[in-house]
Design an enzyme around this catalytic site. Structure first.
Site, PDB file in Angstrom:
ATOM      1  N   ASP A 131       0.838  -1.199   0.000  1.00  0.00           N
ATOM      2  CA  ASP A 131       0.000   0.000   0.000  1.00  0.00           C
ATOM      3  C   ASP A 131       0.877   1.254   0.000  1.00  0.00           C
ATOM      4  O   ASP A 131       2.100   1.166   0.022  1.00  0.00           O
ATOM      5  CB  ASP A 131      -0.942  -0.007   1.213  1.00  0.00           C
ATOM      6  CG  ASP A 131      -0.171   0.081   2.527  1.00  0.00           C
ATOM      7  OD1 ASP A 131       0.886  -0.569   2.631  1.00  0.00           O
ATOM      8  OD2 ASP A 131      -0.602   0.795   3.444  1.00  0.00           O
ATOM      9  N   GLU A 166       2.144 -10.336   0.158  1.00  0.00           N
ATOM     10  CA  GLU A 166       2.440  -8.906   0.165  1.00  0.00           C
ATOM     11  C   GLU A 166       3.943  -8.716   0.400  1.00  0.00           C
ATOM     12  O   GLU A 166       4.646  -9.632   0.846  1.00  0.00           O
ATOM     13  CB  GLU A 166       1.644  -8.176   1.262  1.00  0.00           C
ATOM     14  CG  GLU A 166       1.777  -6.657   1.166  1.00  0.00           C
ATOM     15  CD  GLU A 166       0.722  -5.873   1.942  1.00  0.00           C
ATOM     16  OE1 GLU A 166      -0.088  -6.504   2.642  1.00  0.00           O
ATOM     17  OE2 GLU A 166       0.726  -4.635   1.835  1.00  0.00           O
ATOM     18  N   ASP A 171       0.895 -17.495  -4.757  1.00  0.00           N
ATOM     19  CA  ASP A 171       1.590 -16.486  -5.559  1.00  0.00           C
ATOM     20  C   ASP A 171       0.594 -15.814  -6.501  1.00  0.00           C
ATOM     21  O   ASP A 171       0.567 -16.080  -7.700  1.00  0.00           O
ATOM     22  CB  ASP A 171       2.752 -17.120  -6.331  1.00  0.00           C
ATOM     23  CG  ASP A 171       3.586 -16.057  -7.052  1.00  0.00           C
ATOM     24  OD1 ASP A 171       3.415 -14.844  -6.753  1.00  0.00           O
ATOM     25  OD2 ASP A 171       4.403 -16.435  -7.908  1.00  0.00           O
ATOM     26  N   HIS A 174       1.690  -8.968  -3.767  1.00  0.00           N
ATOM     27  CA  HIS A 174       0.664  -7.960  -3.467  1.00  0.00           C
ATOM     28  C   HIS A 174       1.382  -6.633  -3.245  1.00  0.00           C
ATOM     29  O   HIS A 174       1.761  -6.292  -2.126  1.00  0.00           O
ATOM     30  CB  HIS A 174      -0.152  -8.368  -2.230  1.00  0.00           C
ATOM     31  CG  HIS A 174      -1.271  -7.414  -1.944  1.00  0.00           C
ATOM     32  ND1 HIS A 174      -2.446  -7.416  -2.668  1.00  0.00           N
ATOM     33  CD2 HIS A 174      -1.383  -6.396  -1.058  1.00  0.00           C
ATOM     34  CE1 HIS A 174      -3.229  -6.447  -2.221  1.00  0.00           C
ATOM     35  NE2 HIS A 174      -2.605  -5.814  -1.245  1.00  0.00           N
TER      36      HIS A 174
END
Ligand code: CA
Ligand code: CA
Length: 600
Positions: free
Chosen positions: A210, A578, A569, A523
């Site tokens: 993020d 992530e 994956d 991720h």
């Protein structure tokens, strides 16, 4: 994928929040993993499924004098050979160990010890009845590219930066998140900085997949990079990472650390010394490139944990940067002053834990036990200032040593004390420092010595971010090796690096761009949104863990529920795939340590 968080997940998250199981979820979910003990799965049979029938090795390779182990499926064979990958000539043969079942993976395996293969070259392991292993190398610089890429990953995660083609190659991207106009959130409002007050807080690294920035996780991550430099400066003094600061006279690792340190400094309230917990959106961005993510940004609540982690890192940075006064005039003194200001605030506000405001949904990094943060900050301030009062505040007798994590930072204090033990003042109990470091390493060594996989990971270590647990265990073992020189501690660390680079139950190297079969779909918003097939290199995925909190967000099922095989994956898998700065940092440290410490 426009939205990862489906309505169904949101309702699950709300239920979990109500019952207190899962304080945060969604992208960046590793930020809060307060859970009951990991479930004991084990539904996959030993002889089939993920990684079955494969010989597992460190796919990146080995230093010539390193301990070298391969994991072999338990077939009838009792011997193995090592062959030259170019001409198929046998260079070594040895006996396989007796078979044993690793409870973390449910696999029945044997081990092959080929430590005697020390000549540089490219090799494969061969066992009758099995496919040959992937090709791996033995080389004096086996981990130099890995070390560089694992640091460069931080550059690729820079906030407030345009990544130019001359530094980022095809991963160049426009500037995102300038963070020069960040609003004070109501949770952080004061008379001097009321709600809506605008603060400039640029730079720093995106925390993970993020685009938010969190002081707590920045703390352990930045410290770990600084520790790598402090312990092994010879590896970094002339390293060229091809970053914008490569032409200056500061080692590039320190330039990269400074990118985050300069942001952290803006997170301290200049009025009182307290440090904001995070700089964040109200909600996670969609899967877009940084420059297309334009949500308002906020500084949220000052907390004791963030303030103490800040104090520890600034104290560490102050002493590491002190020798670069010419390049960074005033920086060292400024950081120490910031550290002591923060320490004072924390002692006046010793129990302010993070409470997620109702309008904020991003990662929490909530932590209710703060004795370890106090201990770590006190230890770093003691080392940097030499003031005995900080050693007393460290509370050496009651401060145990544990494998470090973002929420338990006691171990970082012991790492720093061990490194500086010869220079400490008379108040320090040097025998206690050695004892604390060696006893923890010895517990890891004990697990490793009887592990069917020859690793120090136990089934209960397969939590969210398990690969960072593996690497932080290695970091602990390395401290003991540096203190007492017992070779097995170095071998434990090697085993843990082997583990994340392919000698694991998924037969995957979890570092993007490294290994024959490596993580391809982390991720990580830029890796997913940039339109480039391969992921940005040098990032380590979180790794297997059996709770699969993301299973309702993923269009495909995990291949296994078994702890050490529960890895997916796929971009959807924030719970196993992530990336995060606190997972990359120990990869940097361990790669560097093995390069520096393995006998030549
Ligand atoms: Ca430089
Ligand atoms: Ca804590």
């Amino acid at each position: 994928m426009p939205s990862l968080v489906s309505a169904r997940l949101l309702s699950l998250v709300l239920v979990a929040l109500v019952v207190g199981l899962l304080p945060g979820c969604g992208s960046g979910g590793g930020k809060d993993t307060t859970r009951t003990a990991s479930s004991v799965a084990g539904t996959s049979s030993a002889g089939s499924g993920v990684g079955a029938g494969l010989i597992k090795v460190n796919q990146v390779g080995y230093l010539p004098a390193a301990a070298k182990w391969a994991v072999i499926p338990a077939t009838a064979a009792t011997e193995f050979t090592v062959i030259n990958a170019h001409n198929q000539v046998e260079v070594y043969s040895g006996a396989l160990t007796a078979p044993a079942i690793w409870d973390a993976s449910g696999e029945r395996v044997k081990l092959a010890d080929f430590s005697s293969v020390t000549s540089p070259g490219d090799y494969q392991i061969r066992v009758n009845g099995l496919a040959d292993s992937v090709v791996f190398s033995v080389a004096v610089d086996a981990y130099q590219p890995l070390l560089a890429a694992s640091i460069k990953a931080f550059y690729f995660n820079r906030s407030s930066a345009e990544l130019l083609p001359e530094h980022a190659g095809k991963f160049a991207r426009p500037l995102g998140h300038p963070d020069t106009q960040v609003f004070i959130h109501p949770s952080a409002a004061t008379n001097a900085r009321p709600e809506g007050f605008v603060v400039s807080s640029p730079k720093g690294w995106y925390d993970a997949g993020d685009y938010n920035k969190y002081i707590v996780n920045s703390g352990i991550s930045t410290y770990t990079l600084l520790a790598a430099f402090e312990h092994f400066p010879e590896l970094f003094n002339n390293q060229n990472l091809v970053i914008p600061e490569s032409a200056n006279s500061l080692p590039d690792l320190l330039d990269e650390a400074l990118w985050n340190l300069e942001w952290m400094l803006t997170m301290q309230d200049p009025q009182d010394g307290g440090v904001y917990h995070k700089l964040t959106n109200k909600n996670f961005d969609g899967t877009v490139m940084p420059h297309l993510a334009k949500n308002d940004r906020f500084l949220v609540q000052k907390t004791t944990a963030a303030t103490l982690d800040f104090a520890a890192v600034m104290a560490t940075a102050s002493r590491v940067l002190a020798r670069y006064e010419n390049q960074l005039p005033g920086s060292s003194a400024k950081m120490l002053a910031a550290a002591e200001f923060a320490w004072e605030w924390a002692n006046s506000n010793p129990a302010i834990t993070y409470r997620q405001p109702g309008d904020i949904a991003t990662g929490e990094y909530g932590d209710f036990r703060l004795s370890d943060e106090f201990a770590w900050a006190a230890a770093e301030l003691y080392i940097t200032t030499g003031k005995d009062s900080y050693y007393t505040a460290f509370k050496p007798i009651e401060t145990q040593n544990t494998v470090p994590s973002w929420r338990d930072v006691r171990g970082l204090a012991w790492i720093s004390l061990a490194h500086h033990q010869q220079q400490l003042t008379g108040v320090a109990d040097k025998a206690l420092i050695v004892s604390r470091v060696e006893s923890l390493a010895d517990s890891l060594r004990s697990t490793w010595s009887v592990s069917p996989y020859k690793v120090s990971m136990r089934q209960e270590d397969f939590e969210w971010g398990s690969n960072s647990i593996a690497l932080n265990q290695a970091m602990v073992a390395i401290q003991a090796y540096r203190l007492v020189g017992k070779r097995e501690y170095l071998d434990v660390a090697q085993a843990q690096l082997d583990y994340v680079l392919g000698r694991n139950a998924t037969d995957t190297s979890f570092v993007t761009g490294f290994g024959k079969k490596s993580t391809l779909h982390p991720h990580h918003r830029p890796s997913e949104a940039d339109g480039i097939v391969e992921p940005i290199p040098g990032f380590i995925a979180g790794g297997p863990q059996p709770d699969q909190q993301d299973r309702f967000d993923c269009p495909v099922s995990y291949p296994s529920k078994t702890a050490a095989k529960s890895y997916l994956d796929h971009y959807c898998s924030y719970a196993s795939n992530e990336i995060a700065i606190n997972w990359n940092a120990p990869l940097v440290y361990v790669s560097a340590a093995l390069l520096a410490l393995t006998p030549k």
